[in-house]
Design a protein around this motif. Structure first.
Motif, mmCIF file in Angstrom:
data_model
loop_
_atom_site.group_PDB
_atom_site.id
_atom_site.type_symbol
_atom_site.label_atom_id
_atom_site.label_comp_id
_atom_site.label_asym_id
_atom_site.label_seq_id
_atom_site.Cartn_x
_atom_site.Cartn_y
_atom_site.Cartn_z
ATOM 1 N N UNK A 189 0.829 -1.204 0.000
ATOM 2 C CA UNK A 189 0.000 0.000 0.000
ATOM 3 C C UNK A 189 0.865 1.256 0.000
ATOM 4 N N UNK A 190 1.971 1.204 0.723
ATOM 5 C CA UNK A 190 2.828 2.390 0.814
ATOM 6 C C UNK A 190 3.550 2.695 -0.496
ATOM 7 N N UNK A 191 3.720 1.658 -1.316
ATOM 8 C CA UNK A 191 4.409 1.870 -2.599
ATOM 9 C C UNK A 191 3.735 2.948 -3.436
ATOM 10 N N UNK A 192 2.439 3.084 -3.215
ATOM 11 C CA UNK A 192 1.735 4.067 -4.030
ATOM 12 C C UNK A 192 2.144 5.487 -3.688
ATOM 13 N N UNK A 193 2.776 5.631 -2.557
ATOM 14 C CA UNK A 193 3.130 6.956 -2.108
ATOM 15 C C UNK A 193 4.406 7.386 -2.823
ATOM 16 N N UNK A 194 4.243 7.949 -3.978
ATOM 17 C CA UNK A 194 5.454 8.321 -4.715
ATOM 18 C C UNK A 194 5.143 9.435 -5.679
ATOM 19 N N UNK A 195 6.155 10.198 -5.948
ATOM 20 C CA UNK A 195 6.025 11.315 -6.855
ATOM 21 C C UNK A 195 7.353 11.344 -7.584
ATOM 22 N N UNK A 196 7.325 11.055 -8.862
ATOM 23 C CA UNK A 196 8.597 10.960 -9.559
ATOM 24 C C UNK A 196 9.072 12.337 -9.974
ATOM 25 N N UNK A 197 10.361 12.532 -9.813
ATOM 26 C CA UNK A 197 10.931 13.800 -10.210
ATOM 27 C C UNK A 197 12.364 13.559 -10.638
ATOM 28 N N UNK A 198 12.831 14.321 -11.613
ATOM 29 C CA UNK A 198 14.213 14.137 -12.041
ATOM 30 C C UNK A 198 15.156 15.071 -11.289
ATOM 31 N N UNK B 60 11.635 -16.068 -22.302
ATOM 32 C CA UNK B 60 11.508 -15.480 -20.972
ATOM 33 C C UNK B 60 11.844 -14.003 -21.030
ATOM 34 N N UNK B 61 10.946 -13.195 -20.501
ATOM 35 C CA UNK B 61 11.208 -11.759 -20.385
ATOM 36 C C UNK B 61 11.276 -11.440 -18.899
ATOM 37 N N UNK B 62 12.492 -11.264 -18.418
ATOM 38 C CA UNK B 62 12.676 -10.956 -16.999
ATOM 39 C C UNK B 62 12.478 -9.471 -16.762
ATOM 40 N N UNK B 63 11.609 -9.136 -15.852
ATOM 41 C CA UNK B 63 11.330 -7.729 -15.612
ATOM 42 C C UNK B 63 12.181 -7.231 -14.449
ATOM 43 N N UNK B 64 12.772 -6.080 -14.636
ATOM 44 C CA UNK B 64 13.531 -5.435 -13.547
ATOM 45 C C UNK B 64 12.869 -4.092 -13.238
ATOM 46 N N UNK B 65 13.346 -3.457 -12.197
ATOM 47 C CA UNK B 65 12.685 -2.211 -11.793
ATOM 48 C C UNK B 65 12.833 -1.134 -12.867
ATOM 49 N N UNK B 66 13.836 -1.274 -13.718
ATOM 50 C CA UNK B 66 14.055 -0.241 -14.735
ATOM 51 C C UNK B 66 13.426 -0.598 -16.075
ATOM 52 N N UNK B 115 5.660 -20.154 -25.867
ATOM 53 C CA UNK B 115 5.193 -19.742 -24.546
ATOM 54 C C UNK B 115 6.025 -18.538 -24.146
ATOM 55 N N UNK B 116 5.371 -17.445 -23.820
ATOM 56 C CA UNK B 116 6.094 -16.244 -23.399
ATOM 57 C C UNK B 116 5.894 -16.049 -21.907
ATOM 58 N N UNK B 117 6.992 -16.047 -21.173
ATOM 59 C CA UNK B 117 6.912 -15.830 -19.730
ATOM 60 C C UNK B 117 7.338 -14.401 -19.425
ATOM 61 N N UNK B 118 6.432 -13.626 -18.850
ATOM 62 C CA UNK B 118 6.786 -12.291 -18.377
ATOM 63 C C UNK B 118 6.967 -12.427 -16.875
ATOM 64 N N UNK B 119 8.220 -12.491 -16.446
ATOM 65 C CA UNK B 119 8.514 -12.899 -15.082
ATOM 66 C C UNK B 119 8.587 -11.697 -14.147
ATOM 67 N N UNK B 120 7.858 -11.789 -13.023
ATOM 68 C CA UNK B 120 7.867 -10.768 -11.977
ATOM 69 C C UNK B 120 7.488 -9.391 -12.513
ATOM 70 N N UNK B 121 6.312 -9.328 -13.071
ATOM 71 C CA UNK B 121 5.831 -8.096 -13.700
ATOM 72 C C UNK B 121 5.711 -6.966 -12.673
ATOM 73 N N UNK B 122 5.546 -7.319 -11.407
ATOM 74 C CA UNK B 122 5.333 -6.295 -10.382
ATOM 75 C C UNK B 122 6.611 -5.543 -10.042
ATOM 76 N N UNK B 123 7.754 -6.023 -10.533
ATOM 77 C CA UNK B 123 8.999 -5.316 -10.244
ATOM 78 C C UNK B 123 9.051 -3.972 -10.974
ATOM 79 N N UNK B 124 8.394 -3.903 -12.106
ATOM 80 C CA UNK B 124 8.502 -2.716 -12.948
ATOM 81 C C UNK B 124 7.643 -1.581 -12.398
ATOM 82 N N UNK B 125 7.641 -0.494 -13.122
ATOM 83 C CA UNK B 125 6.876 0.674 -12.712
ATOM 84 C C UNK B 125 5.383 0.366 -12.704
ATOM 85 N N UNK B 126 4.635 1.142 -11.911
ATOM 86 C CA UNK B 126 3.192 0.903 -11.782
ATOM 87 C C UNK B 126 2.473 0.900 -13.122
#
Lengths: 402, 281
Positions: A189-198, B60-66, B115-126
């Motif tokens: 829930x806290x993850x939503x608390x964000x404001x991106x800025x460069x 396999x498409x591994x998702x990272x935070x970036x 078969x396409x695996x998109x792994x750990x989709x929640x790691x990426x941006x909202x």
């Protein structure tokens, strides 16, 4: 078909949409439920419910909709298993088996099967007692808890559990977000608390294409790359926590919130202060709340700019005097020149984005002891209950200026 | 549903009947299958098993935070093109050579169904899942640089896993078929361990699983041990020939199961408490 089930799901709080319902209809049309309730249960859930936090509500709705329904296919499957498994009859002695054959006449298994199928087709309702229909407690050849040495036990205790029974167990109760809480869910829930800025201190590691073209042109066509900083979260958070005696019953949930906030690494800055029942002249650095380790509340407001998001955690239930009177502070030997509510108003005025989280469940707000002070606090801060859903709402209201 | 496409588990992956059914539902509805569950319940393994079970290639498409949605479609290597223009050793007007397909693009342009695996989709941006809505729905995307449309020749089977680090957007969820892999119960767990350690003595397995489930119930653990840790643990036990009596009473090599100092302390204390309780009885 099943439209009643759709509305039941929504009544129980499963957020099913029309799109999903149509997909479900499509799946049914393709015969993916294989005409039995167990597969129907799994199919409907996989298509209609998109989070394990709603499984419990789904189970309840399912039970309400399909209570008492057992599909003949399900029973039949048990019977076929029964009949095709010679071990079941192995329990009988040779003598008994001979008697049995005598009793039944010349019934062989195939005959029994055929009779059963026929009987199922004829029978339209549940039947208990008697000597013909499939039911319980009778002497018909089909049923359970009855007496017919060569009969087929139908239903009763069995290997396959019916879907309604599975739904009735409510195994997913622990996953609900409107009641249960956990560090992990708070974090989410806290993850939503964000404001991106460069505008931050990270290394410039993204190619600025427009800038590069400009620089290259300025550089008489010789390539000159320009990099920019990637966007980072710019949210700063200030948490004030009530550690007064009335918070004692809520220690667990508060410590869960505490560790969740602490583990959230995505804030630019995160500060904690403590108070006792209500905020007065001092804010404390630790849970002991001694003035030797405290800051002036005015100093805190001075130190932290209004862009800090303020989260107050407390039950907000106290004696009216603690909130509304001068000198209302509960601690012996302390005196406050201004009532607590004044301090709260001051905080709310300084920090433009603020919220109050209370561990007191929302349905108790109306009649809980300390209702009066709770109402007063609500006039100053938007108040949410300390559950995952409550925190989600709180975070949302922290993102917009109130 | 044709028999060729019905998934029924593979010998190295134990799937519950519900999971198998859900996989088949997703395949025949041509919807992405979203898999959630505790870490270590075999979410990623599932995609491998499906690919193997119905004999298709796995991408396999591994998702990272970036990771950005665009990365999965194609990358336009501008920097390379700028460099090339500087030195003049390539024909820079041919943009197509600077377009590199991402994993999603690769899956679309395959001749065979994959078969396409998109792994750990929640790691990426909202916003990441939302950016893929159209592409996963229509199974096509457009490359403006070359005015070209990449369209799937064979609709790939899309498996998406999530550890629930972030909520996924509703619009995205509406299009998926969902399955939550529950933590396996004891019997199933034994089967799973046996798949990985077929040589294991039965008695050791029984004791280890019993100790393991007891440990998971110890209150106050910050990170409960999961399947993969149990597998490592039984291997450690088997290799060192630990006498079976001490598996439950002492739980040797606890460090394999618990990764945090505080958790080890909590468990050791609970273990002592249990012994004392047993002594009184």
């Amino acid at each position: 078909m099943f439209t009643g089930f759709f509305f039941l799901l929504r009544t129980y709080g499963v957020p099913v949409t029309l799109t999903e319902w149509l997909t479900f209809m499509q799946a049914l049309a393709k015969g993916l439920a294989f005409s039995n309730l167990t597969d129907f249960y799994a199919l409907a859930r996989s298509v209609l419910v998109k989070s394990e936090t709603h499984f419990d509500q789904y189970d309840q709705a399912f039970q309400a909709a399909f209570e008492g329904i057992e599909t003949p296919q399900e029973i039949a499957e048990q019977v076929w298993d029964w009949l095709s498994d010679p071990l079941v009859i192995a329990g009988l002695s040779e003598e008994e088996r001979r008697q049995l054959r005598e009793w039944l006449g010349d019934t062989d298994l195939d005959e029994l099967r055929r009779m059963f199928e026929e009987r199922l087709r004829e029978q339209a309702e549940a039947h208990h007692g008697g000597n013909y229909w499939v039911g319980t407690g009778g002497t018909s050849a089909f049923g359970h808890s009855g007496f017919h040495p060569g009969g087929i036990r139908v239903g009763g205790e069995s290997r396959n559990r019916s879907a309604v029974k599975v739904a009735g167990e409510r195994r997913y109760r622990a996953y609900r977000t409107d009641v249960s809480v956990g560090v992990r869910q708070f974090e989410v829930a806290l993850r939503r608390l964000r404001q991106l800025s460069s505008k931050n201190e990270s290394l410039p590691d993204e190619l600025d294409l427009d800038g590069t073209i400009q620089d290259t042109a300025d550089n008489a066509g010789l390539l000159s790359l320009r990099w920019q900083r990637s966007r980072k979260n710019n949210v700063r958070v200030l948490v004030l926590m009530d550690v007064g005696g009335s918070m004692r019953p809520y220690i667990k949930v508060c410590s869960q919130l505490f560790s969740a906030v602490n583990r959230s690494t995505h804030f630019k800055d995160l500060r904690f202060y403590y108070f006792h029942n209500c905020v007065y002249d001092h804010l404390y650095h630790d849970v002991v709340c001694s003035t030797s380790n405290a800051s002036y509340t005015t100093g805190v407001m001075h130190e932290f700019s209004p862009e800090y998001k303020l989260i107050l955690v407390g039950d907000a239930t106290m004696a009216p005097s603690e909130l509304m009177s001068k000198g209302g502070i509960i601690w012996w030997g302390h005196y406050n020149k201004e009532p607590g509510i004044e301090w709260l108003r001051r905080l709310a005025k300084h920090f433009t984005h603020s919220v109050w989280l209370t561990p007191v469940p929302r349905e108790e707000w109306e009649w809980v002891w300390g209702r009066y002070t709770m109402e007063q606090v609500q006039k100053v801060f938007p108040m949410h209950e300390l559950t995952v859903d409550g925190l989600t709402h709180a975070v949302r209201s922290l993102m917009v200026r109130k | 549903m044709t028999a060729a496409h019905a998934y029924s588990g593979t010998h190295d992956y134990i799937a519950s009947p519900e999971l198998m059914q859900t996989v088949n539902v997703a395949v025949s509805l041509a919807r992405p299958l979203l898999i959630k569950g505790e870490p270590g319940t075999g979410k990623t393994m599932l995609a491998q098993s499906i690919a193997k079970g119905i004999n298709l290639d796995l991408i396999v498409w591994n998702i990272k935070s970036t990771t950005k949605a665009q990365d999965g479609l194609y990358v336009y290597d501008t920097v390379q093109r700028l460099y090339d223009s500087q030195f003049g050793d390539h024909d820079v007007s041919n943009i197509a050579q600077y377009i590199k397909l991402g994993k999603l693009g690769e899956a679309f342009s395959c001749e065979e169904r994959v078969v396409l695996l998109i792994d750990e989709i929640d790691k990426a941006d909202l916003e990441f899942p939302n950016d893929l809505l159209w592409e996963l729905d229509q199974m096509e995307f457009y490359i403006p640089e070359t005015k070209q449309t990449v369209k799937a020749r064979q609709r790939p089977i899309v498996i998406i896993t999530s550890n629930a680090e972030k909520e996924l957007p509703d619009a995205f969820l509406r299009r998926c078929v969902f399955h939550y892999i529950e933590f396996p119960h004891e019997e199933m767990m034994k089967q799973i361990v046996l798949v990985h350690q077929p040589q294991l003595p039965e008695r050791l397995l029984d004791l280890a699983t019993e100790a393991f489930y007891w440990l998971r119930e110890v209150p106050g653990l910050q990170k409960k041990p999961s399947t993969s840790e149990l597998i490592d643990w039984v291997q450690a036990l088997a290799m060192h020939g630990v006498d079976s009596g001490s598996v439950i009473s002492r739980m040797p090599f606890m460090g394999v199961l618990l990764k945090k100092d505080t958790d080890v302390e909590t468990a050791t204390r609970a273990l002592k408490g249990r012994k004392a309780g047993a002594g009184r009885r």
